[in-house]
Design an enzyme around this catalytic site. Sequence first.
Site, PDB file in Angstrom:
ATOM      1  N   ASP A  68       5.172   4.612   4.446  1.00 42.90           N
ATOM      2  CA  ASP A  68       5.894   5.521   5.343  1.00 42.90           C
ATOM      3  C   ASP A  68       7.373   5.556   4.991  1.00 42.90           C
ATOM      4  O   ASP A  68       7.989   6.626   4.903  1.00 42.90           O
ATOM      5  CB  ASP A  68       5.785   5.016   6.793  1.00 42.90           C
ATOM      6  CG  ASP A  68       4.534   5.504   7.505  1.00 42.90           C
ATOM      7  OD1 ASP A  68       4.184   6.685   7.350  1.00 42.90           O
ATOM      8  OD2 ASP A  68       3.925   4.702   8.227  1.00 42.90           O
ATOM      9  N   LEU A  69       7.943   4.370   4.829  1.00 43.68           N
ATOM     10  CA  LEU A  69       9.392   4.280   4.673  1.00 43.68           C
ATOM     11  C   LEU A  69       9.844   4.796   3.314  1.00 43.68           C
ATOM     12  O   LEU A  69      10.856   5.499   3.210  1.00 43.68           O
ATOM     13  CB  LEU A  69       9.845   2.834   4.878  1.00 43.68           C
ATOM     14  CG  LEU A  69       9.545   2.272   6.279  1.00 43.68           C
ATOM     15  CD1 LEU A  69       9.851   0.782   6.322  1.00 43.68           C
ATOM     16  CD2 LEU A  69      10.336   3.001   7.355  1.00 43.68           C
TER      17      LEU A  69
END
Lengths: 425, 425
Positions: free
Chosen positions: A174-175
């Site tokens: 995600d990051l």
Amino acid sequence: MRDLSPLDKKPLEGLRVIDLTRVLSGPFCTMMLGDMGAEVIKVETERGDATREQGTLRDGFSWYYASFNRNKKSIVLDLRCEEGRSVLAKLIASADVLVDNFRPGVLAQMGFDKERLREINPRLVTANVNGFGSCGPYVDRPAFDFIAQAMSGLMSVNGYDQGEPLRSAQPITDLVAGLYLAFGITAALRARDINGHGQHVEAVMVNGAISMMAYLASEYFVTGKLPERTGNDHPLVAPYGLFRASDGEIAIAPSNDVILRRFLSAIGIEHLMDDPCYDTNEKRFARRSELHELIDTRIASGTQESWIARLNTAGVPCGRVQALDEVFADPQVLAQEMTIDVEHPGHGLVRMLGFPLKLHGTPCQIRLPAPELGEHTDEVLASVGLTTDEISALKERRVAGAVPMNCGPVNPSAVIAGPVSVQDR
Amino acid sequence: MRDLSPLDKKPLEGLRVIDLTRVLSGPFCTMMLGDMGAEVIKVETERGDATREQGTLRDGFSWYYASFNRNKKSIVLDLRCEEGRSVLAKLIASADVLVDNFRPGVLAQMGFDKERLREINPRLVTANVNGFGSCGPYVDRPAFDFIAQAMSGLMSVNGYDQGEPLRSAQPITDLVAGLYLAFGITAALRARDINGHGQHVEAVMVNGAISMMAYLASEYFVTGKLPERTGNDHPLVAPYGLFRASDGEIAIAPSNDVILRRFLSAIGIEHLMDDPCYDTNEKRFARRSELHELIDTRIASGTQESWIARLNTAGVPCGRVQALDEVFADPQVLAQEMTIDVEHPGHGLVRMLGFPLKLHGTPCQIRLPAPELGEHTDEVLASVGLTTDEISALKERRVAGAVPMNCGPVNPSAVIAGPVSVQDR
């Protein structure tokens, strides 16, 4: 290269970002755009971003939400109805960037396909972070960090020889995708400065995760051999790993022969460099366990602190394995201002992570704490020309709203922490 | 939002980047700048970037080097001598960006402090990726990915309850810092477009790693409790993890109650959602092992492929744990062009990772394969006004050079793969 002063315009100052993202990858991206000076308008449903109800709440407020939504404004808008979507069109017309983390194609289904967006705002940069990409057989699959970790190969190399593939506990896919998207948006804005036109930018969780395979991928390409899971040992270099001082472990990574000599010298066994059993990396690797035992015996004679001081002085990369309490008490982490306390009116001080990236001329700053749900609905709608009466009418029909936080989660025991899908509408 | 054509100028086209970086974090950053259209001039020593000798070589060529140095030019310049440094000053005068991954302060020791750089080129954006940051007690410590993983808290949450803290096999702190720096440089270029002045940008490995702690950090801040190591289980949500189909494991992450109901329904045990033993996440979490067994029993009745098709149709995020051979044969990964084959004159086709970030108007492209050591020395020195005679004289004195690759590593058996320090000079 005069030092810009913090009074100078920030890189994205004066730009408006319409932010339709939820939960993690998208909000992380738009947070960075806000940290860089953009006006980020987070469009939320009446219920709000799911993270408002996730993590441990204090005084009715989620520190998880707070930490990913600083430097943003919040408006509540019902995009399921035509009236709400026509307000969104006005917002888009006023904006420089539109970001979503819906599955590819969902925005078009909502009436905002490429042609319509171009019509509304030819200078718009549009951006989407998604799981698998907007073309290919998996385009409609729901995504999730754990799944992207599994499918990208990340898990295949983490863990132990005899054990199962292992996830990273951080929501790394995600990051990383959010970070790629922030970079891509900023680059597209610069392309617009040159070419005069916006374009579409897409960051893909699985792609970003694959890019983290780095030399593990290039080594696979050149040899055709799959990398092994080697725990804390390096797959190709020895010595390397965790060693035991008298009061705990130290991570030590002598990264080449020069540094290795410094290391062995510092612990009093430099002669190994000329020992025919250990004088090449190949030999050391073949005798790794004996070598690590020899080193452990030496390291056991001192404390973590004494070895870390001595080895750093000798130029050997090393450090403690720190838990979060130690991380956030570490004088270096404090000097880097990696925790900041932000006053949230009504909720007191909220501690969150600081800015990892340092722009010395135009540093990232907290200009706004994370918003209450719908806190900026009136202000933002007025900015696109709606009258007070029109805004009131929209609110009465619950197309727009400003919902006080105490209308939030009814059942605090149902509150769970952790990631939820970035993809599912 | 007309679609820009690939003929349109790329975001960083027309900009010159002087790249003093070695090995991984820095070269990853400057590769992305090159992918976005910048002219990246990699300044190497006579021996070349260490990665030229790392990884498995084919036809005398490192695929590791190739994959991190595409879209760059290479010049050989001896920065230990005054004459070499005065050539560097000319290069800096001609540039938009200067990037290094020396320890903070090293560039100043070489004669290029802030004031001198400002004097040479007031519009220059300078950028440094380092381990711990340019202020604080650890400023002089050597850094390395493994150490940053240890000190940032990343390792403290990876692994198993009863086991040791565990590294991620990917050089994640190098890559994340490199990605932050590419974003920061692009933002600083945009600030320069507005303000007219360059500034210094700094990405820090430990800071970047800490930022990956995300909600693990915010949850620690709000509760004061340290996160646990939970292997492939989620620390707060159940069911979640790896489940066993008849022919192998599937990663399944039902991320909220709606998706969980879909999941349990798809495997025929939807009634659990209303079972008083399992009707809240808290109860499911408390009975995680029984619940996972119930699910495993169901999943065991089908193959991976059949379950993945069924669950995806039902909107449940799931996927296989893929090893790299499966990743790079995955039709989605192929559709996303995440492997590309680049013709390297003299070395044949080199396979490398594609572009994770998709700019639809001005897509990233291979314009140049990774350079031979010193391949562009003449061209680049001529571009800053040196005559052919001056260039020849510099070469004769070995201040500048164009070293053929066959003068590379003498002892191929000494070649090791994997990361080496990004910090050590």
